[in-house]
Scaffold this active site. Structure first.
Site, PDB file in Angstrom:
ATOM      1  N   THR A 166      38.501  64.722  94.789  1.00  0.00           N
ATOM      2  CA  THR A 166      38.128  65.335  93.512  1.00  0.00           C
ATOM      3  C   THR A 166      39.054  64.834  92.407  1.00  0.00           C
ATOM      4  O   THR A 166      40.260  64.702  92.631  1.00  0.00           O
ATOM      5  CB  THR A 166      38.258  66.874  93.640  1.00  0.00           C
ATOM      6  OG1 THR A 166      37.304  67.318  94.609  1.00  0.00           O
ATOM      7  CG2 THR A 166      37.985  67.583  92.315  1.00  0.00           C
ATOM      8  N   LYS A 188      49.155  67.923  95.158  1.00  0.00           N
ATOM      9  CA  LYS A 188      47.743  67.862  94.790  1.00  0.00           C
ATOM     10  C   LYS A 188      47.281  69.255  94.357  1.00  0.00           C
ATOM     11  O   LYS A 188      47.945  70.247  94.580  1.00  0.00           O
ATOM     12  CB  LYS A 188      46.896  67.405  95.985  1.00  0.00           C
ATOM     13  CG  LYS A 188      47.018  65.910  96.246  1.00  0.00           C
ATOM     14  CD  LYS A 188      46.074  65.418  97.332  1.00  0.00           C
ATOM     15  CE  LYS A 188      44.634  65.811  97.172  1.00  0.00           C
ATOM     16  NZ  LYS A 188      44.028  65.420  95.885  1.00  0.00           N
ATOM     17  N   LYS A 231      51.541  58.649  88.259  1.00  0.00           N
ATOM     18  CA  LYS A 231      51.661  59.649  89.335  1.00  0.00           C
ATOM     19  C   LYS A 231      52.845  59.373  90.269  1.00  0.00           C
ATOM     20  O   LYS A 231      53.193  60.208  91.093  1.00  0.00           O
ATOM     21  CB  LYS A 231      50.381  59.669  90.190  1.00  0.00           C
ATOM     22  CG  LYS A 231      49.088  59.812  89.408  1.00  0.00           C
ATOM     23  CD  LYS A 231      49.004  61.180  88.794  1.00  0.00           C
ATOM     24  CE  LYS A 231      47.729  61.439  88.021  1.00  0.00           C
ATOM     25  NZ  LYS A 231      46.509  61.252  88.741  1.00  0.00           N
ATOM     26  N   ALA A 247      45.863  62.147  93.407  1.00  0.00           N
ATOM     27  CA  ALA A 247      47.046  63.002  93.583  1.00  0.00           C
ATOM     28  C   ALA A 247      47.654  63.259  92.214  1.00  0.00           C
ATOM     29  O   ALA A 247      47.431  62.501  91.261  1.00  0.00           O
ATOM     30  CB  ALA A 247      48.068  62.317  94.478  1.00  0.00           C
ATOM     31  N   ASP A 248      48.416  64.334  92.130  1.00  0.00           N
ATOM     32  CA  ASP A 248      49.117  64.638  90.881  1.00  0.00           C
ATOM     33  C   ASP A 248      50.507  64.008  90.882  1.00  0.00           C
ATOM     34  O   ASP A 248      51.001  63.610  89.826  1.00  0.00           O
ATOM     35  CB  ASP A 248      49.199  66.153  90.689  1.00  0.00           C
ATOM     36  CG  ASP A 248      47.808  66.739  90.596  1.00  0.00           C
ATOM     37  OD1 ASP A 248      47.084  66.375  89.656  1.00  0.00           O
ATOM     38  OD2 ASP A 248      47.419  67.510  91.493  1.00  0.00           O
ATOM     39  N   GLU A 308      40.504  69.810  99.966  1.00  0.00           N
ATOM     40  CA  GLU A 308      41.095  68.464 100.029  1.00  0.00           C
ATOM     41  C   GLU A 308      42.007  68.337 101.253  1.00  0.00           C
ATOM     42  O   GLU A 308      42.002  67.311 101.938  1.00  0.00           O
ATOM     43  CB  GLU A 308      41.891  68.182  98.748  1.00  0.00           C
ATOM     44  CG  GLU A 308      40.993  67.992  97.541  1.00  0.00           C
ATOM     45  CD  GLU A 308      41.744  67.823  96.235  1.00  0.00           C
ATOM     46  OE1 GLU A 308      41.148  67.285  95.292  1.00  0.00           O
ATOM     47  OE2 GLU A 308      42.914  68.228  96.135  1.00  0.00           O
TER      48      GLU A 308
HETATM   49  C1  5RP Z   1      42.310  67.947  92.522  1.00  0.00           C
HETATM   50  C2  5RP Z   1      43.371  66.979  92.850  1.00  0.00           C
HETATM   51  C3  5RP Z   1      43.286  65.648  92.186  1.00  0.00           C
HETATM   52  O1  5RP Z   1      43.227  64.675  93.162  1.00  0.00           O
HETATM   53  C4  5RP Z   1      44.505  65.461  91.334  1.00  0.00           C
HETATM   54  O2  5RP Z   1      44.572  66.550  90.431  1.00  0.00           O
HETATM   55  C5  5RP Z   1      44.472  64.149  90.580  1.00  0.00           C
HETATM   56  O3  5RP Z   1      43.456  64.187  89.642  1.00  0.00           O
HETATM   57  P1  5RP Z   1      43.182  63.007  88.630  1.00  0.00           P
HETATM   58  O4  5RP Z   1      42.729  61.846  89.438  1.00  0.00           O
HETATM   59  O5  5RP Z   1      42.125  63.586  87.723  1.00  0.00           O
HETATM   60  O6  5RP Z   1      44.460  62.719  87.872  1.00  0.00           O
HETATM   61  O7  5RP Z   1      44.261  67.204  93.623  1.00  0.00           O
HETATM   62  O8  5RP Z   1      42.535  69.185  93.142  1.00  0.00           O
END
Ligand code: 5RP
Length: 222
Positions: free
Chosen positions: A25, A93, A120, A82-83, A102
């Protein structure tokens, strides 16, 4: 092409015909899913298990056949964003609120690939607050016990009311103190009765796709 698109699209090179895929996601893996949709139109035979309602909608829109755990025996590969990613390939995450599904899917997959733009990549996890999914019942008590571990939780809001996950739960975004071991926190948080899951992904990631300073794709594995 932006950084998210480059790393997101690179991940499709690891997908083989006949695979069952965990579909992550977020705004990075959406590029993976869109690219997979193009390949499905050209004849690629895959099935996807989405990690959120949002991803299920996107996967259907681009034509990826959807499956679920009652229909399949295995997930060959899960791909997700991932964040934060540290040098040990540990992750935070859940920025998008989908951390529970996830983690279920990442752990069930034979291989877990993370697509992460360079913003990230961190030396130490914790600049991004750790999402912790909790059931609504007794959340005040759950919050108190999270505080007792040394974390500073704040309820995630959707405008003025609490954000509700696809599983009907709430999320506390938690600041992590410097002196705390991520692996210990992952386990201790999950021992609190009202905690359903937390966004620390330790020992799950097989490969991270990111970019170096020259914007060249690099693959990180342990
Ligand atoms: C969602 C997540 C996403 O993988 C994470 O937030 C990264 O999102 P993005 O690719 O939009 O930066 O863990 O629950």
């Amino acid at each position: 092409m932006n950084d998210k698109q480059i790393v997101g699209e690179k991940a499709v090179e690891f997908v083989k015909d006949g695979m069952v895929l965990g579909l992550g996601t977020g705004s990075t893996v959406q590029y993976t899913i869109q690219k997979l949709g193009e390949l499905v139109k050209e004849g690629l035979n895959i099935k996807g298990i989405p990690t959120s309602i949002q991803t299920e909608r996107l996967a259907k829109e681009v034509g990826i056949p959807i499956t679920n755990f009652s229909e399949i025996q295995r997930i060959d590969l899960a791909i997700d964003g991932a964040d934060e990613v540290n040098p040990n390939l540990e992750l935070i995450k859940g920025g998008g609120g989908a951390l529970l599904r996830e983690k279920i899917i990442a752990k069930a997959a034979k291989k877990f690939i993370v697509v992460a733009d360079p913003s990230k990549m961190v030396m130490k996890l914790g600049q991004f607050r750790l999402p912790v999914e909790v059931i609504q019942f007794g959340m005040e008590m759950t919050e108190k016990q999270i505080r007792e571990l040394g974390l500073i939780p704040e309820i995630r809001l959707n405008e003025t009311s609490p954000f509700v996950t696809d599983n009907g739960n709430f999320i506390f975004d938690c600041s992590i103190p410097d002196n705390v071991e991520s692996e210990i926190i992952e386990q201790e948080l999950n021992m609190i009765p009202g905690v359903v899951e937390n966004g620390l992904f330790v020992g799950i990631t097989d490969l991270v796709i990111t970019l170096d300073q020259q914007k060249k794709v690099i693959l990180l594995s342990k």
